[in-house]
Motif scaffolding. Structure first.
Motif, PDB file in Angstrom:
ATOM      1  N   ALA A   6       6.110  -9.265  48.533  1.00  0.00           N
ATOM      2  CA  ALA A   6       7.429 -10.266  48.437  1.00  0.00           C
ATOM      3  C   ALA A   6       7.981  -9.823  46.880  1.00  0.00           C
ATOM      4  O   ALA A   6       8.952 -10.035  47.114  1.00  0.00           O
ATOM      5  N   GLN A   8       9.268  -6.278  46.332  1.00  0.00           N
ATOM      6  CA  GLN A   8       9.560  -5.960  46.481  1.00  0.00           C
ATOM      7  C   GLN A   8      11.231  -6.043  46.421  1.00  0.00           C
ATOM      8  O   GLN A   8      12.252  -5.620  46.473  1.00  0.00           O
ATOM      9  N   PRO A   9      11.575  -7.087  47.381  1.00  0.00           N
ATOM     10  CA  PRO A   9      12.599  -7.441  48.443  1.00  0.00           C
ATOM     11  C   PRO A   9      13.767  -8.480  46.334  1.00  0.00           C
ATOM     12  O   PRO A   9      14.150  -8.144  46.673  1.00  0.00           O
ATOM     13  N   PHE A  12      15.549  -5.704  44.488  1.00  0.00           N
ATOM     14  CA  PHE A  12      16.616  -5.769  44.873  1.00  0.00           C
ATOM     15  C   PHE A  12      17.257  -6.697  45.144  1.00  0.00           C
ATOM     16  O   PHE A  12      18.605  -6.121  44.909  1.00  0.00           O
ATOM     17  N   GLN A  13      16.809  -7.584  45.483  1.00  0.00           N
ATOM     18  CA  GLN A  13      17.574  -8.972  45.200  1.00  0.00           C
ATOM     19  C   GLN A  13      18.480  -9.089  43.585  1.00  0.00           C
ATOM     20  O   GLN A  13      19.540  -9.817  43.967  1.00  0.00           O
ATOM     21  N   ALA A  16      21.122  -6.765  43.260  1.00  0.00           N
ATOM     22  CA  ALA A  16      21.817  -6.888  44.279  1.00  0.00           C
ATOM     23  C   ALA A  16      23.131  -8.289  43.925  1.00  0.00           C
ATOM     24  O   ALA A  16      24.349  -8.258  43.806  1.00  0.00           O
ATOM     25  N   SER A  17      22.410  -9.078  43.301  1.00  0.00           N
ATOM     26  CA  SER A  17      22.641 -10.524  42.923  1.00  0.00           C
ATOM     27  C   SER A  17      22.602 -11.468  41.589  1.00  0.00           C
ATOM     28  O   SER A  17      23.217 -12.564  41.276  1.00  0.00           O
ATOM     29  N   ARG A  28      26.519  -2.060  41.729  1.00  0.00           N
ATOM     30  CA  ARG A  28      25.160  -3.019  42.241  1.00  0.00           C
ATOM     31  C   ARG A  28      24.282  -1.794  43.795  1.00  0.00           C
ATOM     32  O   ARG A  28      23.150  -1.629  43.681  1.00  0.00           O
ATOM     33  N   VAL A  29      25.887  -1.427  44.742  1.00  0.00           N
ATOM     34  CA  VAL A  29      25.265  -1.020  45.646  1.00  0.00           C
ATOM     35  C   VAL A  29      24.665   0.217  45.388  1.00  0.00           C
ATOM     36  O   VAL A  29      23.348   0.771  45.899  1.00  0.00           O
ATOM     37  N   VAL A  32      21.378   0.115  44.288  1.00  0.00           N
ATOM     38  CA  VAL A  32      20.089  -0.712  45.324  1.00  0.00           C
ATOM     39  C   VAL A  32      19.019   0.956  45.835  1.00  0.00           C
ATOM     40  O   VAL A  32      18.499   0.786  45.859  1.00  0.00           O
ATOM     41  N   GLU A  33      20.906   1.795  45.803  1.00  0.00           N
ATOM     42  CA  GLU A  33      20.156   2.735  46.303  1.00  0.00           C
ATOM     43  C   GLU A  33      19.374   4.176  45.582  1.00  0.00           C
ATOM     44  O   GLU A  33      18.400   4.414  46.387  1.00  0.00           O
ATOM     45  N   ALA A  36      16.570   1.998  45.976  1.00  0.00           N
ATOM     46  CA  ALA A  36      15.495   2.261  47.706  1.00  0.00           C
ATOM     47  C   ALA A  36      14.859   3.926  47.850  1.00  0.00           C
ATOM     48  O   ALA A  36      13.883   4.328  48.044  1.00  0.00           O
TER      49      ALA A  36
ATOM     50  N   GLN B   8      10.551  -0.776  54.470  1.00  0.00           N
ATOM     51  CA  GLN B   8      11.054  -2.007  53.057  1.00  0.00           C
ATOM     52  C   GLN B   8      11.988  -0.823  53.036  1.00  0.00           C
ATOM     53  O   GLN B   8      13.579  -1.910  52.348  1.00  0.00           O
ATOM     54  N   PRO B   9      11.965  -0.121  51.628  1.00  0.00           N
ATOM     55  CA  PRO B   9      12.894   0.674  51.015  1.00  0.00           C
ATOM     56  C   PRO B   9      14.297   1.178  51.614  1.00  0.00           C
ATOM     57  O   PRO B   9      15.726   1.122  51.506  1.00  0.00           O
ATOM     58  N   PHE B  12      16.938  -1.132  53.241  1.00  0.00           N
ATOM     59  CA  PHE B  12      17.518  -1.459  51.617  1.00  0.00           C
ATOM     60  C   PHE B  12      18.767  -0.540  51.516  1.00  0.00           C
ATOM     61  O   PHE B  12      19.787  -0.965  51.693  1.00  0.00           O
ATOM     62  N   VAL B  29      26.714  -5.346  49.098  1.00  0.00           N
ATOM     63  CA  VAL B  29      25.591  -6.328  48.399  1.00  0.00           C
ATOM     64  C   VAL B  29      25.608  -7.988  48.910  1.00  0.00           C
ATOM     65  O   VAL B  29      23.984  -8.049  48.681  1.00  0.00           O
ATOM     66  N   ALA B  36      16.428  -9.800  51.414  1.00  0.00           N
ATOM     67  CA  ALA B  36      16.236  -9.797  50.113  1.00  0.00           C
ATOM     68  C   ALA B  36      14.776 -10.777  50.454  1.00  0.00           C
ATOM     69  O   ALA B  36      14.009 -10.930  50.620  1.00  0.00           O
ATOM     70  N   ALA B  45       7.279 -12.421  53.723  1.00  0.00           N
ATOM     71  CA  ALA B  45       6.346 -12.798  52.417  1.00  0.00           C
ATOM     72  C   ALA B  45       5.483 -13.970  52.161  1.00  0.00           C
ATOM     73  O   ALA B  45       3.785 -14.808  52.033  1.00  0.00           O
TER      74      ALA B  45
END
Lengths: 186, 186
Positions: A6, A8-9, A12-13, A16-17, A28-29, A32-33, A36, B8-9, B12, B29, B36, B45
């Motif tokens: 839970a 890990q996402p 990324f969230q 992203a935001s 932001r992209v 994430v890269e 990841a 998972q990564p 993303f 994004v 996520a 999760a």
């Protein structure tokens, strides 16, 4: 493990935001890269796979370092590169200097961790000392000995600080962090 | 489990940077956010946590449905919403229609899964039949019975197809997918 699945996402969230992050969508992209890549098969998860496969085996020291570079190094490096990526007009030389700081610090952190497993006591560490040799893990102390491992940490630390030289006093927080990471007892 | 941690990564990373995805950074994004949210504590999760906590307990049917909405529903819904988000100028009514398709299909898929666990045989399923009742899992068949569960699947399926009506023949791939998901035997 489910909490990890839970969290890990959530990372990324946030990249992203999260409005607290002053970053345009294109940045932001890129964030994430970076995360990841550091977390996945070429980073933390891949390093952990090498680690599991290596238990009880003898690895040459360069393969031990490759494992560390992925398992813990990649995320420590990412924590620096994520910040660097938030400055899109950072001159390439400064980006390289930050990378030249992050890579040796990531490795030095892990060797220090393995030294503490040998030299520390369970109460100070907050985890069981001696667990690595118990599991037959190929670590720096196991492969090249304690003195050579300590020397490697000193060299990597000096190399990391040298990379910060172009930033002068502005890099004080990073050099303090490096000092703390390597002088820690737990 | 480590492979899951690596995959998972990768998901993303693909959303952030796969050149095969025709999406501007602002859209990417948004894609990361959608996945996520669907994978994390409010999605897969979190649903799995409810599932683990619920084994051997009696849950009212609306809590069973909340668990399904998160555990499998959120990712099925995300697979539709991710595609919808790639069309930034999609009219809100069409976005709602797609969501009105995805939500009931996600739940119907899971009830069908639980029916197969009761009615299917291990060889056809490719996994052990009867595993849910063995573990005391609160499923639709366990809580409301087989016939009522089948009726619920039929209603959800019809509701999903009705949501696609505004798209006419253009929605044929989605309605075929819905038919397959619910007529499957494995």
């Amino acid at each position: 493990m489910l909490v990890g699945d839970a969290l890990q996402p959530l990372a990324f969230q946030l990249l992203a935001s999260d409005p607290a992050l002053p970053a345009a969508p294109a940045v932001r992209v890129r964030l994430v890269e970076i995360l990841a890549h550091a977390a996945g098969s070429l980073g933390m998860a891949g390093g952990q796979a090498i680690d599991l496969a290596a238990q009880g085996k003898r690895l040459p020291i360069d393969e031990v370092e490759l494992m560390h570079a992925r398992k813990t190094g990649a995320l420590i490096q990412a924590s620096v590169l994520l910040a660097a990526a938030c400055v899109p007009d950072l001159p390439p030389a400064q980006h390289q200097a930050l990378e030249g700081f992050a890579v040796p610090i990531g490795l030095a952190f892990q060797i220090q961790d393995d030294l503490l497993d040998v030299l520390g006591d369970t109460q100070t560490l907050g985890k069981t000392a001696g667990a690595d040799s118990e599991r037959g893990k190929p670590t720096h102390p196991a492969v090249i000995g304690i003195a050579a491992s300590q020397e490697r940490v000193r060299l990597l630390h000096a190399q990391a600080l040298a990379s910060l030289a172009p930033f002068g006093g502005r890099a004080a927080p990073l050099s303090l962090l490096a000092d703390w990471l390597l002088s820690r007892r737990y």
